[in-house]
Scaffold this motif. Structure first.
Motif, PDB file in Angstrom:
ATOM      1  N   ASP A  80      -9.189  -9.564   1.402  1.00 23.18           N
ATOM      2  CA  ASP A  80      -8.861  -8.409   0.889  1.00 23.18           C
ATOM      3  C   ASP A  80      -8.033  -7.892   1.490  1.00 23.18           C
ATOM      4  O   ASP A  80      -7.832  -7.922   2.682  1.00 23.18           O
ATOM      5  CB  ASP A  80     -10.147  -7.553   0.536  1.00 23.18           C
ATOM      6  N   ALA A  81      -7.349  -6.937   0.847  1.00 22.71           N
ATOM      7  CA  ALA A  81      -6.085  -5.974   1.391  1.00 22.71           C
ATOM      8  C   ALA A  81      -6.611  -5.244   2.531  1.00 22.71           C
ATOM      9  O   ALA A  81      -6.176  -4.854   3.659  1.00 22.71           O
ATOM     10  CB  ALA A  81      -5.158  -5.252   0.369  1.00 22.71           C
ATOM     11  N   THR A  82      -7.778  -4.392   2.230  1.00 26.01           N
ATOM     12  CA  THR A  82      -8.390  -3.674   3.285  1.00 26.01           C
ATOM     13  C   THR A  82      -8.798  -4.383   4.377  1.00 26.01           C
ATOM     14  O   THR A  82      -8.570  -3.875   5.520  1.00 26.01           O
ATOM     15  CB  THR A  82      -9.601  -2.881   2.565  1.00 26.01           C
ATOM     16  N   THR A  83      -9.349  -5.688   4.321  1.00 27.76           N
ATOM     17  CA  THR A  83      -9.555  -6.338   5.635  1.00 27.76           C
ATOM     18  C   THR A  83      -8.537  -6.692   6.360  1.00 27.76           C
ATOM     19  O   THR A  83      -8.272  -6.574   7.512  1.00 27.76           O
ATOM     20  CB  THR A  83     -10.394  -7.804   5.098  1.00 27.76           C
ATOM     21  N   ASN A  84      -7.595  -7.143   5.553  1.00 23.77           N
ATOM     22  CA  ASN A  84      -6.124  -7.281   6.336  1.00 23.77           C
ATOM     23  C   ASN A  84      -5.483  -6.126   6.917  1.00 23.77           C
ATOM     24  O   ASN A  84      -4.901  -6.318   8.001  1.00 23.77           O
ATOM     25  CB  ASN A  84      -5.068  -8.087   5.378  1.00 23.77           C
ATOM     26  N   GLU A  85      -5.792  -4.911   6.328  1.00 25.16           N
ATOM     27  CA  GLU A  85      -5.091  -3.590   7.103  1.00 25.16           C
ATOM     28  C   GLU A  85      -5.900  -3.688   8.579  1.00 25.16           C
ATOM     29  O   GLU A  85      -5.436  -3.165   9.628  1.00 25.16           O
ATOM     30  CB  GLU A  85      -5.488  -2.628   6.136  1.00 25.16           C
ATOM     31  N   GLN A  86      -7.200  -3.783   8.364  1.00 29.74           N
ATOM     32  CA  GLN A  86      -8.025  -3.590   9.494  1.00 29.74           C
ATOM     33  C   GLN A  86      -7.876  -4.869  10.595  1.00 29.74           C
ATOM     34  O   GLN A  86      -7.528  -4.394  11.819  1.00 29.74           O
ATOM     35  CB  GLN A  86      -9.725  -3.618   9.155  1.00 29.74           C
ATOM     36  N   LEU A  87      -7.530  -5.700  10.082  1.00 28.62           N
ATOM     37  CA  LEU A  87      -7.103  -6.909  11.257  1.00 28.62           C
ATOM     38  C   LEU A  87      -5.670  -6.510  11.792  1.00 28.62           C
ATOM     39  O   LEU A  87      -5.372  -6.694  12.913  1.00 28.62           O
ATOM     40  CB  LEU A  87      -7.051  -8.142  10.507  1.00 28.62           C
ATOM     41  N   ALA A  88      -4.587  -6.108  10.774  1.00 27.55           N
ATOM     42  CA  ALA A  88      -3.456  -5.584  11.294  1.00 27.55           C
ATOM     43  C   ALA A  88      -3.347  -4.707  12.381  1.00 27.55           C
ATOM     44  O   ALA A  88      -2.469  -4.618  13.085  1.00 27.55           O
ATOM     45  CB  ALA A  88      -2.541  -5.250  10.253  1.00 27.55           C
ATOM     46  N   ALA A  89      -4.325  -3.763  12.664  1.00 29.52           N
ATOM     47  CA  ALA A  89      -4.537  -2.592  13.704  1.00 29.52           C
ATOM     48  C   ALA A  89      -4.944  -3.176  14.819  1.00 29.52           C
ATOM     49  O   ALA A  89      -4.984  -2.559  15.867  1.00 29.52           O
ATOM     50  CB  ALA A  89      -5.382  -1.536  13.101  1.00 29.52           C
ATOM     51  N   LEU A  90      -5.593  -4.634  14.835  1.00 34.22           N
ATOM     52  CA  LEU A  90      -6.045  -4.840  16.294  1.00 34.22           C
ATOM     53  C   LEU A  90      -4.731  -5.653  16.634  1.00 34.22           C
ATOM     54  O   LEU A  90      -3.980  -6.391  16.265  1.00 34.22           O
ATOM     55  CB  LEU A  90      -7.137  -5.875  15.790  1.00 34.22           C
ATOM     56  N   PRO A  91      -4.906  -5.718  18.346  1.00 37.86           N
ATOM     57  CA  PRO A  91      -4.159  -6.763  18.921  1.00 37.86           C
ATOM     58  C   PRO A  91      -4.061  -8.188  18.730  1.00 37.86           C
ATOM     59  O   PRO A  91      -4.407  -8.848  19.577  1.00 37.86           O
ATOM     60  CB  PRO A  91      -4.373  -6.264  20.480  1.00 37.86           C
ATOM     61  N   ILE A  92      -3.728  -8.659  17.650  1.00 35.96           N
ATOM     62  CA  ILE A  92      -3.879  -9.989  17.154  1.00 35.96           C
ATOM     63  C   ILE A  92      -2.637 -10.384  16.581  1.00 35.96           C
ATOM     64  O   ILE A  92      -1.708  -9.596  15.823  1.00 35.96           O
ATOM     65  CB  ILE A  92      -4.946 -10.334  16.508  1.00 35.96           C
ATOM     66  N   THR A  93      -2.414 -11.610  16.150  1.00 35.25           N
ATOM     67  CA  THR A  93      -1.595 -12.099  15.408  1.00 35.25           C
ATOM     68  C   THR A  93      -2.239 -12.363  14.034  1.00 35.25           C
ATOM     69  O   THR A  93      -3.054 -13.287  14.061  1.00 35.25           O
ATOM     70  CB  THR A  93      -0.855 -13.558  15.963  1.00 35.25           C
ATOM     71  N   LEU A  94      -1.556 -11.848  13.021  1.00 34.50           N
ATOM     72  CA  LEU A  94      -2.338 -12.061  11.632  1.00 34.50           C
ATOM     73  C   LEU A  94      -1.292 -12.690  10.613  1.00 34.50           C
ATOM     74  O   LEU A  94      -0.211 -12.395  10.384  1.00 34.50           O
ATOM     75  CB  LEU A  94      -2.481 -10.594  10.967  1.00 34.50           C
ATOM     76  N   LEU A  95      -1.831 -13.759  10.045  1.00 35.12           N
ATOM     77  CA  LEU A  95      -1.006 -14.650   9.341  1.00 35.12           C
ATOM     78  C   LEU A  95      -1.660 -14.651   7.955  1.00 35.12           C
ATOM     79  O   LEU A  95      -2.877 -14.599   7.838  1.00 35.12           O
ATOM     80  CB  LEU A  95      -0.706 -16.091   9.649  1.00 35.12           C
ATOM     81  N   GLN A  96      -0.739 -14.526   6.995  1.00 35.45           N
ATOM     82  CA  GLN A  96      -1.337 -14.518   5.576  1.00 35.45           C
ATOM     83  C   GLN A  96      -0.507 -15.373   4.763  1.00 35.45           C
ATOM     84  O   GLN A  96       0.215 -14.974   3.753  1.00 35.45           O
ATOM     85  CB  GLN A  96      -1.129 -13.009   4.938  1.00 35.45           C
ATOM     86  N   PRO A  97      -1.080 -16.574   4.767  1.00 40.75           N
ATOM     87  CA  PRO A  97      -0.342 -17.423   3.834  1.00 40.75           C
ATOM     88  C   PRO A  97      -1.015 -17.432   2.360  1.00 40.75           C
ATOM     89  O   PRO A  97      -1.914 -16.777   2.168  1.00 40.75           O
ATOM     90  CB  PRO A  97      -0.703 -18.790   4.631  1.00 40.75           C
ATOM     91  N   THR A  98      -0.232 -18.151   1.506  1.00 45.61           N
ATOM     92  CA  THR A  98      -0.722 -18.114   0.012  1.00 45.61           C
ATOM     93  C   THR A  98      -0.703 -19.522  -0.442  1.00 45.61           C
ATOM     94  O   THR A  98      -0.069 -20.175  -0.814  1.00 45.61           O
ATOM     95  CB  THR A  98       0.109 -17.403  -0.837  1.00 45.61           C
TER      96      THR A  98
END
Length: 417
Positions: free
Chosen positions: A110-128
């Motif tokens: 979910d977009a909400t989950t990705n927003e929370q992850l993006a706020a953390l000091p990690i690398t977030l990848l979102q493939p489709t």
């Protein structure tokens, strides 16, 4: 040929098949109680069948000029329920922050989950991905991180979205990593909230004893288990694109065995894993595993003659593993055939020896399973949950009807909040 001879031949052939499985399990259950080896085999990175070369050791932790760096990959497919807690927990590592990068591959979250992850000091990848799989997520992560990283990593660690590790996880890994081996950590249950979860956790510990600890104790490679795995970064980067099925751990095993790379089981470094807690999830999970086992066997068999010719014992052993009957099904088939042979012996007394052969196998299987259960789980409270086993085995038997060797669709197991 009369009916008694036909019955005897069929029964004895079935006995031989079950006996081979039971003796394999018993041998490694006994081996799991041997003293722990103090030194790892001198495995090396080399092509399958090529001459040995000296292993590269520039990244060993004993080299004070270099500190070990890790790329930690967490593929997360529809894992909104658990991924945030997993990431926040992992970020509490006591390891230097500049020596590890946590990368989450967010697949259909979910977009909400990705927003929370993006706020953390990690690398977030979102493939489709049109057709998702763990192998595709790992391939995508390596393709992206290898392009943007400022320095090469030494090792890749793979965790599942529900895995929880201690704060010294990377520190302890850094003390045992070597560029010429792969590492499988001790994956163990973090929940036993009902009979299904408890039995699932028990099954994992039995497999740990037989396929990991027992193998290492006699100098053979451990089996991989899908998470809590650590590989040399360069090796993983060069081999990850060879994965093309939904059983990436078994493909990685085959690749490692072909190249003569030893898999060390680090039983002291735990990775807590959420066990399935309902029958439907259990059945889906086992269907994925059983399908993967058949697929892995078909993929590994063509190389078996070369492994035999070159003396690649680990590859031969891993191929045999793919042909084994699951332990829980053995626990049903063995007493079932013993009962049938008892009925036969009742009506045909001179065939009673067949019943005693089956009875012997059943006793040996029970001994093997008991030896494989950790002492901490050998409690009356835990064994009281065994009543749920027939229901779970029935679900596994039903899965046999749904195994398709050409099916590469990822079968997802959902997690609880």
């Amino acid at each position: 040929m009369n009916i008694q001879v036909i019955i005897t031949i069929i029964d004895f052939l079935l006995w031989l098949i079950i006996a081979a499985n039971v003796m394999y399990v018993l041998f490694f259950a006994l081996a799991s109680h041997l003293p722990k080896k103090t030194h790892l085999p001198s495995a090396i990175l080399r092509p399958f069948g090529s001459k040995r070369a000296e292993p590269e050791r520039r990244h060993q932790t004993s080299d004070i000029r270099h500190q070990t760096s890790f790329l930690v990959l967490i593929p997360a497919y529809h894992e909104d329920a658990v991924i945030i807690n997993t990431v926040k927990s992992f970020l509490q590592q006591d390891y230097p922050k500049d020596l590890y990068q946590l990368c989450v591959i967010s697949d259909h979250m979910d977009a909400t989950t990705n927003e929370q992850l993006a706020a953390l000091p990690i690398t977030l990848l979102q493939p489709t991905f049109e057709n998702s799989s763990k192998a595709k997520a790992l391939q995508y992560a390596i393709s992206q991180t290898s392009n943007v990283s400022h320095h090469p990593y030494d090792y890749v660690v793979i965790l599942d979205a529900d895995n929880v590790v201690a704060t010294d996880f990377l520190s302890r890994l850094s003390q045992i990593v070597r560029p010429d081996i792969a590492i499988q950590c001790h994956r163990t249950a973090k929940n036993a909230d009902n009979d299904i979860a408890a039995l699932d956790g028990l099954s994992e510990e039995i497999n740990n004893s037989i396929f990991r600890r027992g193998h290492n104790r006699i100098g053979l490679s451990s089996a991989l288990i899908g998470s809590g795995m650590c590989f040399n970064y360069e090796w993983f980067k060069n081999n990850v694109n060879k994965l093309d099925s939904t059983v990436e751990d078994r493909e990685l095993e085959a690749l490692l065995m072909k190249q003569g790379i030893f898999i060390h089981y680090s039983e002291d470094i735990q990775v807590l894993d959420e066990k399935v807690s309902n029958g439907d999830n259990f059945q889906r999970q086992r269907l994925r595993w059983m399908t993967g086992q058949v697929q892995a066997l078909s993929q590994m068999l063509p190389y078996a003659p070369k492994a035999i010719f070159t003396g690649n014992i680990n590859y031969i052993d891993k191929t045999i593993q793919q042909a084994l009957i699951p332990r829980s099904i053995l626990l049903i088939l063995t007493p079932l055939f013993a009962f049938i042979s008892f009925i036969i012996a009742f009506f045909i007394p001179h065939l009673s020896f067949i019943f005693y052969l089956w009875l012997l196998l059943l006793i040996l299987l029970i001994i093997a399973i008991f030896l494989s259960i950790p002492a901490s789980l050998q409690t009356s409270a835990f064994f009281s949950r065994i009543w749920a086993l027939p229901q779970l085995v029935w679900r596994m038997l039903m899965n046999i009807l749904h195994i398709r060797t050409d099916n590469n669709e990822f079968i997802h197991t959902t997690h609880q909040q």
